[in-house]
Write a protein that holds these residues in place. Sequence first.
Motif, PDB file in Angstrom:
ATOM      1  N   ARG A 126       6.853 -17.413  -1.629  1.00  0.00           N
ATOM      2  CA  ARG A 126       6.292 -16.309  -0.877  1.00  0.00           C
ATOM      3  C   ARG A 126       4.989 -15.830  -1.485  1.00  0.00           C
ATOM      4  NH1 ARG A 126       9.143 -17.777   2.467  1.00  0.00           N
ATOM      5  NH2 ARG A 126      10.926 -16.781   3.462  1.00  0.00           N
ATOM      6  N   SER A 151       1.398 -11.340  10.479  1.00  0.00           N
ATOM      7  CA  SER A 151       2.128 -10.884   9.295  1.00  0.00           C
ATOM      8  C   SER A 151       1.183 -10.231   8.304  1.00  0.00           C
ATOM      9  CB  SER A 151       2.819 -12.051   8.599  1.00  0.00           C
ATOM     10  OG  SER A 151       3.459 -12.863   9.523  1.00  0.00           O
ATOM     11  N   THR A 160       5.553   2.341  -3.813  1.00  0.00           N
ATOM     12  CA  THR A 160       5.079   0.957  -3.825  1.00  0.00           C
ATOM     13  C   THR A 160       5.590   0.231  -2.593  1.00  0.00           C
ATOM     14  OG1 THR A 160       5.446   1.026  -6.200  1.00  0.00           O
ATOM     15  CG2 THR A 160       4.926  -1.103  -5.264  1.00  0.00           C
ATOM     16  N   LYS A 161       4.683  -0.441  -1.885  1.00  0.00           N
ATOM     17  CA  LYS A 161       5.091  -1.236  -0.724  1.00  0.00           C
ATOM     18  C   LYS A 161       4.883  -2.697  -1.071  1.00  0.00           C
ATOM     19  CE  LYS A 161       3.254   1.802   2.755  1.00  0.00           C
ATOM     20  NZ  LYS A 161       2.582   1.967   4.024  1.00  0.00           N
ATOM     21  N   THR A 162       5.945  -3.459  -1.048  1.00  0.00           N
ATOM     22  CA  THR A 162       5.831  -4.876  -1.393  1.00  0.00           C
ATOM     23  C   THR A 162       6.147  -5.724  -0.175  1.00  0.00           C
ATOM     24  OG1 THR A 162       6.662  -4.314  -3.584  1.00  0.00           O
ATOM     25  CG2 THR A 162       6.581  -6.643  -3.033  1.00  0.00           C
ATOM     26  N   HIS A 163       5.220  -6.629   0.157  1.00  0.00           N
ATOM     27  CA  HIS A 163       5.453  -7.539   1.274  1.00  0.00           C
ATOM     28  C   HIS A 163       5.523  -8.952   0.735  1.00  0.00           C
ATOM     29  CE1 HIS A 163       4.408  -4.617   4.532  1.00  0.00           C
ATOM     30  NE2 HIS A 163       3.842  -4.030   3.512  1.00  0.00           N
ATOM     31  N   ASN A 164       6.581  -9.658   1.081  1.00  0.00           N
ATOM     32  CA  ASN A 164       6.713 -11.056   0.670  1.00  0.00           C
ATOM     33  C   ASN A 164       6.537 -11.914   1.906  1.00  0.00           C
ATOM     34  OD1 ASN A 164       7.607 -10.419  -2.100  1.00  0.00           O
ATOM     35  ND2 ASN A 164       9.344  -9.529  -1.054  1.00  0.00           N
ATOM     36  N   LEU A 165       5.371 -12.557   1.984  1.00  0.00           N
ATOM     37  CA  LEU A 165       5.051 -13.280   3.220  1.00  0.00           C
ATOM     38  C   LEU A 165       5.247 -14.781   3.080  1.00  0.00           C
ATOM     39  CD1 LEU A 165       1.715 -11.467   4.134  1.00  0.00           C
ATOM     40  CD2 LEU A 165       4.014 -10.886   4.868  1.00  0.00           C
ATOM     41  N   ALA A 166       5.751 -15.365   4.147  1.00  0.00           N
ATOM     42  CA  ALA A 166       5.879 -16.816   4.162  1.00  0.00           C
ATOM     43  C   ALA A 166       4.494 -17.415   4.358  1.00  0.00           C
ATOM     44  CB  ALA A 166       6.800 -17.235   5.304  1.00  0.00           C
ATOM     45  N   GLU A 223      17.878 -12.362   2.584  1.00  0.00           N
ATOM     46  CA  GLU A 223      17.073 -12.832   1.443  1.00  0.00           C
ATOM     47  C   GLU A 223      16.442 -11.644   0.746  1.00  0.00           C
ATOM     48  OE1 GLU A 223      13.725 -14.638   4.199  1.00  0.00           O
ATOM     49  OE2 GLU A 223      12.998 -13.570   2.446  1.00  0.00           O
ATOM     50  N   LEU A 224      16.189 -11.795  -0.517  1.00  0.00           N
ATOM     51  CA  LEU A 224      15.584 -10.687  -1.266  1.00  0.00           C
ATOM     52  C   LEU A 224      14.098 -10.909  -1.472  1.00  0.00           C
ATOM     53  CD1 LEU A 224      18.438 -10.144  -3.799  1.00  0.00           C
ATOM     54  CD2 LEU A 224      17.612  -8.467  -2.152  1.00  0.00           C
ATOM     55  N   ALA A 262       7.911 -11.940   9.524  1.00  0.00           N
ATOM     56  CA  ALA A 262       6.785 -12.141   8.621  1.00  0.00           C
ATOM     57  C   ALA A 262       7.248 -12.410   7.195  1.00  0.00           C
ATOM     58  CB  ALA A 262       5.882 -10.916   8.637  1.00  0.00           C
ATOM     59  N   GLY A 263       8.455 -11.982   6.890  1.00  0.00           N
ATOM     60  CA  GLY A 263       8.919 -12.079   5.514  1.00  0.00           C
ATOM     61  C   GLY A 263       9.606 -10.765   5.189  1.00  0.00           C
ATOM     62  N   SER A 264       9.885 -10.540   3.919  1.00  0.00           N
ATOM     63  CA  SER A 264      10.576  -9.299   3.576  1.00  0.00           C
ATOM     64  C   SER A 264       9.578  -8.249   3.117  1.00  0.00           C
ATOM     65  CB  SER A 264      11.615  -9.553   2.489  1.00  0.00           C
ATOM     66  OG  SER A 264      10.977 -10.032   1.330  1.00  0.00           O
ATOM     67  N   ALA A 265       9.967  -6.988   3.311  1.00  0.00           N
ATOM     68  CA  ALA A 265       9.109  -5.889   2.879  1.00  0.00           C
ATOM     69  C   ALA A 265       9.983  -4.865   2.188  1.00  0.00           C
ATOM     70  CB  ALA A 265       8.403  -5.261   4.076  1.00  0.00           C
ATOM     71  N   HIS A 266       9.493  -4.334   1.070  1.00  0.00           N
ATOM     72  CA  HIS A 266      10.259  -3.339   0.324  1.00  0.00           C
ATOM     73  C   HIS A 266       9.406  -2.119   0.072  1.00  0.00           C
ATOM     74  CE1 HIS A 266      13.159  -6.498  -0.534  1.00  0.00           C
ATOM     75  NE2 HIS A 266      12.166  -7.260  -0.909  1.00  0.00           N
ATOM     76  N   LEU A 267      10.004  -0.960   0.274  1.00  0.00           N
ATOM     77  CA  LEU A 267       9.297   0.289   0.054  1.00  0.00           C
ATOM     78  C   LEU A 267      10.043   1.008  -1.056  1.00  0.00           C
ATOM     79  CD1 LEU A 267       7.040   1.971   1.199  1.00  0.00           C
ATOM     80  CD2 LEU A 267       8.598   2.819   2.909  1.00  0.00           C
ATOM     81  N   ASP A 268       9.376   1.218  -2.188  1.00  0.00           N
ATOM     82  CA  ASP A 268      10.045   1.811  -3.344  1.00  0.00           C
ATOM     83  C   ASP A 268       9.548   3.213  -3.636  1.00  0.00           C
ATOM     84  OD1 ASP A 268      10.085  -1.283  -5.327  1.00  0.00           O
ATOM     85  OD2 ASP A 268      11.274  -0.613  -3.618  1.00  0.00           O
ATOM     86  N   TYR A 269      10.493   4.122  -3.841  1.00  0.00           N
ATOM     87  CA  TYR A 269      10.162   5.497  -4.231  1.00  0.00           C
ATOM     88  C   TYR A 269      10.738   5.730  -5.622  1.00  0.00           C
ATOM     89  CZ  TYR A 269       9.110   6.286   0.693  1.00  0.00           C
ATOM     90  OH  TYR A 269       8.574   6.210   1.951  1.00  0.00           O
ATOM     91  N   PRO A 270       9.889   5.986  -6.605  1.00  0.00           N
ATOM     92  CA  PRO A 270      10.420   6.196  -7.963  1.00  0.00           C
ATOM     93  C   PRO A 270      11.056   7.573  -8.084  1.00  0.00           C
ATOM     94  CG  PRO A 270       8.042   6.466  -7.945  1.00  0.00           C
ATOM     95  CD  PRO A 270       8.425   6.072  -6.550  1.00  0.00           C
ATOM     96  N   GLU A 282       6.294   2.573  10.730  1.00  0.00           N
ATOM     97  CA  GLU A 282       5.785   1.210  10.604  1.00  0.00           C
ATOM     98  C   GLU A 282       6.846   0.201  10.225  1.00  0.00           C
ATOM     99  OE1 GLU A 282       1.265   2.334   9.199  1.00  0.00           O
ATOM    100  OE2 GLU A 282       2.574   1.225   7.868  1.00  0.00           O
ATOM    101  N   ARG A 301      -2.241  -2.757   8.722  1.00  0.00           N
ATOM    102  CA  ARG A 301      -2.352  -2.349  10.118  1.00  0.00           C
ATOM    103  C   ARG A 301      -3.099  -1.049  10.320  1.00  0.00           C
ATOM    104  NH1 ARG A 301       2.549  -3.538  13.173  1.00  0.00           N
ATOM    105  NH2 ARG A 301       3.474  -2.724  11.270  1.00  0.00           N
TER     106      ARG A 301
END
Lengths: 281, 385
Positions: free
Chosen positions: B109, B81, B121-127, A280-281, A195-203, A168, B87
């Motif tokens: 965002r 987005s 954890t999945k973080t999405h920062n959307l405009a 960008e972060l 769409a913007g930024s996306a982060h996937l974190d694994y602890p 994905e 999805r």
Amino acid sequence: MPFSAQPPASGERCALSASLDNARHLSSLLRAVHFQDYATCLATASGLRVTVEDAKCIQANAFIQAEIFQEFSVQEESVMFRISLSVLLDCLTIFGSSSLPGASTALRMCYRGYGYPLMLFLEEGGVVTVCKINTQEPEELLDFDFCSTKVVNKIILQSEGLREAFAELDMTSEVLQITMSPDKPYFRLSTFGNAGSAHLDYPRDSDLMEAFHCNQTQTNRYKISLLKPSTKALALSCKVSIRTDAQGFLSLQYMIRNEDGQICFVEYYCCPDEDITEAEL
Amino acid sequence: MKCVIAGGNVKVLGRAVHSLSRIGDELYLEPTESGLSFRAVNSSRSAFASFLFAPLFFQLYEPGSAGPDTELFRCKVHMKSFLGVFRSLPSLEKSVGKCLILLKPRASRLVLQLHCKYGVTKTHNLAFQECERLQAVFDTQRCASRLCAPARLLAEAVVHFPPTLAEVTLGTGPGGKISLRNYVEDEAELSKTMVTELWLAEDEFQSVAVAPGSHITFCLKEFRGLLSFAEASNLPLTIHFDEPGRPVIFTLDDTVLEVHLVLATLSDTESSSQSPSTNGVSHLPAPSDDFADDLESYMAAMETSEGCSEGPPSPTFSLHIPRPAKSKPEEEEEEEEEEEEEGAVPGTPPHKRFRSLFFGSVMTPGRPGPATTQEVLAEDSDGES
């Protein structure tokens, strides 16, 4: 069932000859590195290595060790040739690619040496197909010079946790950014798309984390289009090891268990992307 | 704004987003004291949907605080987005435990964070873009007919129509039977057209209160999105309709969720001689308070109507502006317009005879023009006309 083919005519010895009861043991691994048409095959006494490269930035290797084959013999120290991987895969799966239990394609492979084509004898249900694939001069391969002593950060994850994430990935992002750190966020995959930024974190204490050895915080960016094909290898694997060295070179090693429970490996090496401007972060 | 959705409700939220994605390209988010509202409208303004999640739907709900001069923050996000976050519904169900939606006051965002299995954890920062309220004007009380059925019944009925079918006609027939029939354009060659019609008995519905001989034609595509949501949530669907040309309103009700889908319906040209008031634009007589001055929306409505009579408003028309339960029927205005958002003449709406939905359409024919009676309640900050 074991397949005994006609030996090459006039008793000439083959530089490489091998037989495999179930061609899928080979074809599924080759698919995991099939992101370019051409591949370089290297056969040594330990087994077969198939290498695919792109853009001088990424290299994938599929290793099928000699023990996987029912018969595997290499006459010289090593045998190397370039071949169309697309055609090779088409031939190996000539009887169809569905995996029905009990029905499998048996394979016998024969390469007489430099300048000769690769011969494949494939049999299923009494039907035999003979394929002759032209070989080419092998090209020089990249050497990422990645050895365990140079590794800065290393983690081993259960593939289950990454499969969906890779499938994905936001492909509108030019890069995949990988952060590995002894501190939070420990292991992070980031994309920066439309769409913007996306982060996937694994602890680090996640159940998925089999090993966590991160000594230094590193953030590297890789062209996402180059890494996306590794999703195929990830899908087949049960575990993946992710390592980076001081220059940010990335090594992904996938442990794959075939239908008979035997272990094979596929690895991907990738250079970090220097061209991308500060994301960008 | 900060809210947390936990457990099975994450999937419900995901389904709602999928449903809204069948309507429009942008998702409007509006936190209110009575819950968080997700809305969408299609480009020709002939379909509007809203999902209102009550505070109880959330594990945590903080709509944020409105200042003395400011309202609660509203924004819109690109549908694609937002949909991207939700999805895969099966994987939402399997691996997501919690979903956090966070919008900090001066943040650039909108943050959507999914807390998944294995501590991932999945973080999405959307405009996002700030926007004005999106609200269609409709009133279920004013509808002459009402049907209530389990979603499954309608889903099973609709499956008989090809997926490409654009419009369907719902009608009442003899013996209280309800019919569903694919709509065939007049210009279509009848010898090459297949007509599918099915009849449902009154007792298959939970309740039937319909004006005899009534029928409406609406777009099936937009309805299917709501139908799959209704089926999955096992909620009964209520259909409120009136005369052809007036919108059809589909509602779903639950203790923590209120869903509305408003679709424009095809106006019946045959009925124009009988009731001139319903022909063409749906009249909303200029109210004494709120006044919407979106000339473009009005122009669109006027242009899509055919043979609209310029007669005086019918005395049967109530002069009371319909007020949907919670919100004011304000006009939709937007700052930082993209071209396609201009109500203007929205290209050619898919079906010329579908009226543009009423977003506080101003004019009643026969009355003095807008220039003289206009009373703007709230000026655009940009001073656009």
